[in-house]
Design a protein around this motif. Structure first.
Motif, PDB file in Angstrom:
ATOM      1  N   ALA A 157       0.822  -1.211   0.000  1.00  0.00           N
ATOM      2  CA  ALA A 157       0.000   0.000   0.000  1.00  0.00           C
ATOM      3  C   ALA A 157       0.855   1.260   0.000  1.00  0.00           C
ATOM      4  O   ALA A 157       0.498   2.256   0.619  1.00  0.00           O
ATOM      5  N   GLY A 158       1.968   1.244  -0.718  1.00  0.00           N
ATOM      6  CA  GLY A 158       2.872   2.384  -0.703  1.00  0.00           C
ATOM      7  C   GLY A 158       2.237   3.682  -1.166  1.00  0.00           C
ATOM      8  O   GLY A 158       2.603   4.765  -0.696  1.00  0.00           O
ATOM      9  N   SER A 159       1.257   3.595  -2.064  1.00  0.00           N
ATOM     10  CA  SER A 159       0.694   4.808  -2.637  1.00  0.00           C
ATOM     11  C   SER A 159      -0.305   5.512  -1.735  1.00  0.00           C
ATOM     12  O   SER A 159      -0.830   6.562  -2.109  1.00  0.00           O
ATOM     13  N   ILE A 160      -0.571   4.975  -0.536  1.00  0.00           N
ATOM     14  CA  ILE A 160      -1.400   5.736   0.400  1.00  0.00           C
ATOM     15  C   ILE A 160      -0.548   6.722   1.190  1.00  0.00           C
ATOM     16  O   ILE A 160      -1.075   7.463   2.031  1.00  0.00           O
ATOM     17  N   PHE A 161       0.766   6.730   0.938  1.00  0.00           N
ATOM     18  CA  PHE A 161       1.691   7.684   1.544  1.00  0.00           C
ATOM     19  C   PHE A 161       2.126   8.700   0.490  1.00  0.00           C
ATOM     20  O   PHE A 161       2.326   8.351  -0.670  1.00  0.00           O
ATOM     21  N   SER A 162       2.332   9.935   0.894  1.00  0.00           N
ATOM     22  CA  SER A 162       2.619  10.999  -0.072  1.00  0.00           C
ATOM     23  C   SER A 162       3.964  10.836  -0.747  1.00  0.00           C
ATOM     24  O   SER A 162       4.169  11.341  -1.854  1.00  0.00           O
ATOM     25  N   VAL A 163       4.909  10.144  -0.124  1.00  0.00           N
ATOM     26  CA  VAL A 163       6.235   9.927  -0.716  1.00  0.00           C
ATOM     27  C   VAL A 163       6.480   8.427  -0.770  1.00  0.00           C
ATOM     28  O   VAL A 163       6.548   7.763   0.266  1.00  0.00           O
ATOM     29  N   ASN A 164       6.611   7.892  -1.972  1.00  0.00           N
ATOM     30  CA  ASN A 164       6.762   6.444  -2.122  1.00  0.00           C
ATOM     31  C   ASN A 164       7.490   6.127  -3.418  1.00  0.00           C
ATOM     32  O   ASN A 164       7.639   6.994  -4.285  1.00  0.00           O
ATOM     33  N   THR A 180      -2.497   0.661  -3.565  1.00  0.00           N
ATOM     34  CA  THR A 180      -3.259   1.409  -2.567  1.00  0.00           C
ATOM     35  C   THR A 180      -3.890   0.515  -1.509  1.00  0.00           C
ATOM     36  O   THR A 180      -4.767   0.947  -0.764  1.00  0.00           O
ATOM     37  N   GLY A 181      -3.456  -0.744  -1.438  1.00  0.00           N
ATOM     38  CA  GLY A 181      -3.904  -1.619  -0.367  1.00  0.00           C
ATOM     39  C   GLY A 181      -5.316  -2.148  -0.509  1.00  0.00           C
ATOM     40  O   GLY A 181      -5.895  -2.627   0.475  1.00  0.00           O
ATOM     41  N   VAL A 194       8.496   5.467   1.119  1.00  0.00           N
ATOM     42  CA  VAL A 194       7.937   4.158   1.453  1.00  0.00           C
ATOM     43  C   VAL A 194       8.169   3.214   0.278  1.00  0.00           C
ATOM     44  O   VAL A 194       7.908   3.554  -0.878  1.00  0.00           O
ATOM     45  N   GLN A 195       8.678   1.999   0.606  1.00  0.00           N
ATOM     46  CA  GLN A 195       9.058   1.084  -0.466  1.00  0.00           C
ATOM     47  C   GLN A 195       8.363  -0.271  -0.412  1.00  0.00           C
ATOM     48  O   GLN A 195       7.880  -0.763  -1.421  1.00  0.00           O
ATOM     49  N   ASN A 196       8.317  -0.902   0.765  1.00  0.00           N
ATOM     50  CA  ASN A 196       7.903  -2.301   0.813  1.00  0.00           C
ATOM     51  C   ASN A 196       7.336  -2.630   2.193  1.00  0.00           C
ATOM     52  O   ASN A 196       7.712  -1.994   3.179  1.00  0.00           O
ATOM     53  N   PHE A 197       6.474  -3.648   2.261  1.00  0.00           N
ATOM     54  CA  PHE A 197       5.796  -3.975   3.518  1.00  0.00           C
ATOM     55  C   PHE A 197       6.169  -5.382   3.981  1.00  0.00           C
ATOM     56  O   PHE A 197       6.104  -6.336   3.208  1.00  0.00           O
ATOM     57  N   ASN A 198       6.539  -5.486   5.254  1.00  0.00           N
ATOM     58  CA  ASN A 198       6.904  -6.783   5.823  1.00  0.00           C
ATOM     59  C   ASN A 198       5.704  -7.527   6.388  1.00  0.00           C
ATOM     60  O   ASN A 198       5.721  -8.745   6.493  1.00  0.00           O
ATOM     61  N   GLY A 199       4.677  -6.802   6.823  1.00  0.00           N
ATOM     62  CA  GLY A 199       3.497  -7.429   7.400  1.00  0.00           C
ATOM     63  C   GLY A 199       2.378  -7.547   6.390  1.00  0.00           C
ATOM     64  O   GLY A 199       2.469  -7.067   5.258  1.00  0.00           O
ATOM     65  N   GLY A 200       1.293  -8.188   6.807  1.00  0.00           N
ATOM     66  CA  GLY A 200       0.142  -8.332   5.922  1.00  0.00           C
ATOM     67  C   GLY A 200      -0.762  -9.450   6.385  1.00  0.00           C
ATOM     68  O   GLY A 200      -0.840  -9.761   7.576  1.00  0.00           O
ATOM     69  N   ILE A 201      -1.443 -10.086   5.437  1.00  0.00           N
ATOM     70  CA  ILE A 201      -2.388 -11.158   5.757  1.00  0.00           C
ATOM     71  C   ILE A 201      -1.632 -12.347   6.334  1.00  0.00           C
ATOM     72  O   ILE A 201      -0.651 -12.815   5.760  1.00  0.00           O
ATOM     73  N   LEU A 202      -2.083 -12.838   7.468  1.00  0.00           N
ATOM     74  CA  LEU A 202      -1.469 -13.997   8.099  1.00  0.00           C
ATOM     75  C   LEU A 202      -1.845 -15.247   7.312  1.00  0.00           C
ATOM     76  O   LEU A 202      -3.030 -15.546   7.125  1.00  0.00           O
ATOM     77  N   ILE A 203      -0.842 -15.975   6.838  1.00  0.00           N
ATOM     78  CA  ILE A 203      -1.081 -17.188   6.049  1.00  0.00           C
ATOM     79  C   ILE A 203      -0.417 -18.383   6.709  1.00  0.00           C
ATOM     80  O   ILE A 203       0.451 -18.242   7.579  1.00  0.00           O
ATOM     81  N   ARG A 259      -0.449  12.844   3.247  1.00  0.00           N
ATOM     82  CA  ARG A 259       0.549  13.658   3.955  1.00  0.00           C
ATOM     83  C   ARG A 259       0.604  13.286   5.430  1.00  0.00           C
ATOM     84  O   ARG A 259       1.695  13.174   6.015  1.00  0.00           O
ATOM     85  N   LEU A 260      -0.551  13.092   6.045  1.00  0.00           N
ATOM     86  CA  LEU A 260      -0.616  12.749   7.469  1.00  0.00           C
ATOM     87  C   LEU A 260       0.053  11.409   7.741  1.00  0.00           C
ATOM     88  O   LEU A 260       0.819  11.273   8.708  1.00  0.00           O
ATOM     89  N   TYR A 261      -0.204  10.428   6.908  1.00  0.00           N
ATOM     90  CA  TYR A 261       0.397   9.106   7.090  1.00  0.00           C
ATOM     91  C   TYR A 261       1.911   9.168   6.931  1.00  0.00           C
ATOM     92  O   TYR A 261       2.653   8.542   7.697  1.00  0.00           O
ATOM     93  N   TYR A 262       2.361   9.910   5.921  1.00  0.00           N
ATOM     94  CA  TYR A 262       3.807   9.996   5.715  1.00  0.00           C
ATOM     95  C   TYR A 262       4.486  10.660   6.908  1.00  0.00           C
ATOM     96  O   TYR A 262       5.545  10.206   7.364  1.00  0.00           O
ATOM     97  N   GLN A 263       3.918  11.713   7.410  1.00  0.00           N
ATOM     98  CA  GLN A 263       4.529  12.452   8.514  1.00  0.00           C
ATOM     99  C   GLN A 263       4.564  11.646   9.810  1.00  0.00           C
ATOM    100  O   GLN A 263       5.496  11.789  10.607  1.00  0.00           O
ATOM    101  N   ASN A 264       3.573  10.785  10.041  1.00  0.00           N
ATOM    102  CA  ASN A 264       3.414  10.165  11.357  1.00  0.00           C
ATOM    103  C   ASN A 264       3.583   8.649  11.403  1.00  0.00           C
ATOM    104  O   ASN A 264       3.748   8.095  12.499  1.00  0.00           O
ATOM    105  N   LEU A 265       3.553   7.976  10.257  1.00  0.00           N
ATOM    106  CA  LEU A 265       3.592   6.511  10.253  1.00  0.00           C
ATOM    107  C   LEU A 265       4.858   5.937   9.639  1.00  0.00           C
ATOM    108  O   LEU A 265       4.963   4.722   9.500  1.00  0.00           O
ATOM    109  N   THR A 266       5.826   6.781   9.279  1.00  0.00           N
ATOM    110  CA  THR A 266       6.970   6.247   8.535  1.00  0.00           C
ATOM    111  C   THR A 266       8.232   6.157   9.392  1.00  0.00           C
ATOM    112  O   THR A 266       8.331   5.293  10.257  1.00  0.00           O
ATOM    113  N   VAL A 267       9.215   7.031   9.208  1.00  0.00           N
ATOM    114  CA  VAL A 267      10.512   6.836   9.852  1.00  0.00           C
ATOM    115  C   VAL A 267      10.440   7.065  11.355  1.00  0.00           C
ATOM    116  O   VAL A 267      10.820   6.195  12.156  1.00  0.00           O
TER     117      VAL A 267
END
Length: 546
Positions: A200-207, A214-215, A361-370, A452-460
């Protein structure tokens, strides 16, 4: 609504999805297998992008003679994952990687050779040289060869199809999906569905991900009752912001010890380095640690870049200056030719002028539990690739992501085909009134605000105040009647924030500046699922998480 029917529907045309479709058809040739992709096949999915100097896929072939084997590979994966990778999934990854990658070579993927044998490199998080590449186009080469093989087997390719929801029976069994194509609304009935829609990288303003990431696959899986694991862990790393292109900066570009300056021309890295680490040491370690992670002292580079921009000392384009003009053009061409030439085509000669980089934002380690066969726990629904969680833990070795797509794309495709071959005919399908497909003007403004909000608060850099801001925003706007694009983004932002707020420590790619230490008691996975009221709830014990 037009309707199609097939045995297995695979959603997503990257490396995982194409492998799943290929293997489903090989396992049960009598079944109709459809591969649905957003847009045209060659333009969709992160796998098809060429966005770096080199993209690796891991397999313990021991071509370099350094003693690599599946058990060492397994230990590297578990250790780099900070103890949060699923040991059963990691075992399968390590012990089946060589077979899956060998099959890719047999299908024609042109992995680099040296001295008459496959060339393997040692990437971040690996104690041995086990990564194979086709330069920066490894993913594209894999999907190209798999597509040819899948179509030759008789897989039906459905292009320009946007899947927006899952079809379910009253008992919850997944029996297809709905969405739209160029002709309008579309329902595809299927004996089993494999989700391979990526992150879902594209839900962040910088990816540095395709705009289709978009997840939506996560959102539909969440509504179907899937569990989500390790959602607080995803990868953010340095990328070019000016000139405008999707390209990450890693490997040799950091060994050149670039001069990093803010908009005022001031070098800033020394202000962020701690514990006796020098700026030169942090830069050198960055060469073996592309994504931000608290595992190594390269973290000071990423924190410094992010904080300079966040605190208003970035350039007008939203970056910092990255200068390697002290390196000769000959050395740049010898050690980073793809990076140098990509930048040159975009108008920057980095041998004589600086470029601008940011944290993306580049890649996601978590997701659907399989489970080990890609089963999601919801009857009829399987998943593979970046959309899944459990293999990578709090961090992952470089090169493991592509291996994940092949090992579990193989398993999910075959398991889905086995299920479809024996599944009873679908009963009455629940007719669910789907949300609006297009956001209105007000919703488009909210989507831009959320990015913008997600990038500022959910990333680094994360802290309780910023995470609460995300929860307040999503809670205020996540309501009935909103469009699917807005709903999905709000739902996922809320899920990320809940996971990050719950984990009060720093580990791997998760950095809480208000809880900077790694805490032994947090060596456990967080599993969330949809509650009865639609809100995400944390599974409290192992039985509930399974």
């Amino acid at each position: 609504m037009r309707e199609l029917q097939c045995g297995v529907l695979v959603v997503g045309g990257g490396a995982a999805g194409t492998r799943a479709a290929y293997e489903a058809k090989r396992a049960h040739p009598e079944l109709e297998v459809c591969l649905a992709v957003t847009g045209r096949y060659e333009t969709g999915g992160s796998t098809n992008m060429v966005a770096s100097e080199a993209l690796g896929i891991n397999a313990p072939f021991n071509c370099e003679g350094d003693g690599d084997d599946p058990e060492i590979y397994l230990e590297d994966t578990l250790q780099t994952g900070g103890g949060l990778g699923d040991s059963a999934l990691c075992w399968v990854l390590a012990h089946e990687a060589a077979d899956r990658v060998r099959e890719l070579a047999e299908l024609g993927v042109p992995f680099a050779h040296r001295g008459g044998h496959l060339e393997q490199q040692k990437l971040s998080g690996c104690t041995r040289a086990r990564s194979l590449t086709c330069g920066g186009s490894t993913g594209r080469q894999i999907t190209r060869c798999l597509k040819q093989a899948a179509l030759a087997q008789g897989v039906r390719l459905l292009e320009q199809v946007s899947i927006l929801g899952l079809c379910r029976e009253e008992n919850g069994r997944v029996c297809g999906a709905w969405g739209r194509d160029e002709a309008g609304a579309l329902r595809i009935r299927a004996g089993a569905v494999v989700l391979a829609t990526g992150g879902a990288g594209s839900i962040f303003s910088v990816n540095v991900t395709p705009p289709t990431q978009t997840g939506d696959g996560w959102a539909m899986a969440y509504e179907a009752g899937c569990r989500f694991v390790n959602m607080e862990f995803f990868q953010i790393g340095p990328a070019v912001v000016c000139p405008g292109l999707t390209f990450i900066i890693h490997s040799h570009m950091w060994r050149f010890l670039p001069k990093l300056t803010n908009r005022d021309g001031a070098e800033f890295l020394a202000r962020y380095c701690q514990g006796g680490t020098t700026p030169e040491e942090a830069l050198d370690r960055k060469a073996m640690s592309y994504p931000f992670s608290v595992r190594t002292d390269a973290k000071y580079v990423d924190i410094g870049i992010f904080q300079e921009i966040a605190q208003g000392r970035g350039t007008e384009e939203g970056g910092i200056w990255f200068d390697v003009s002290h390196v000769t053009r000959e050395e740049l061409l010898a050690k980073a030719p793809i990076t140098y030439n990509t930048l040159l085509r975009a108008g920057i000669d980095c041998a004589v002028e600086p470029l601008q980089v940011t944290m993306a934002v580049q890649n996601f380690n978590g997701g659907i539990l399989i489970d080990t066969n890609g089963f999601t726990g919801v009857e009829g629904l399987y998943a593979a690739g970046e959309i899944t969680g459990g293999v990578h833990g709090s961090d992952r070795p470089g090169g493991n992501n592509l291996t994940d797509t092949q090992v579990f794309g193989y398993r999910a495709g075959r398991a889905a085909a086995d299920h479809a071959a024996s599944a009873p005919a679908a009963a009455v399908v629940l007719e669910e009134a789907g949300p609006r497909l297009e956001p209105d003007e007000e919703e488009r403004a909210l989507i831009a605000q959320s990015e913008r909000l997600y990038y500022q608060n959910l990333t680094v850099v994360r802290n309780s105040q910023g995470l609460q801001r995300v929860l307040d925003f999503t809670g205020a706007h996540l309501r009935p009647g909103i469009s699917a694009p807005l709903r999905n983004r709000l739902l996922l932002g809320r899920l990320f924030a809940m996971a990050q707020l719950t984990r009060t420590e720093s580990r791997g790619t998760h950095y809480r500046e208000d809880h900077p230490e790694t805490a032994p008691e947090w060596r456990r996975r967080l599993v969330f699922r949809r509650g009865a009221d639609g809100e995400a709830v944390l599974c409290q014990d192992e039985n509930e998480a399974k």
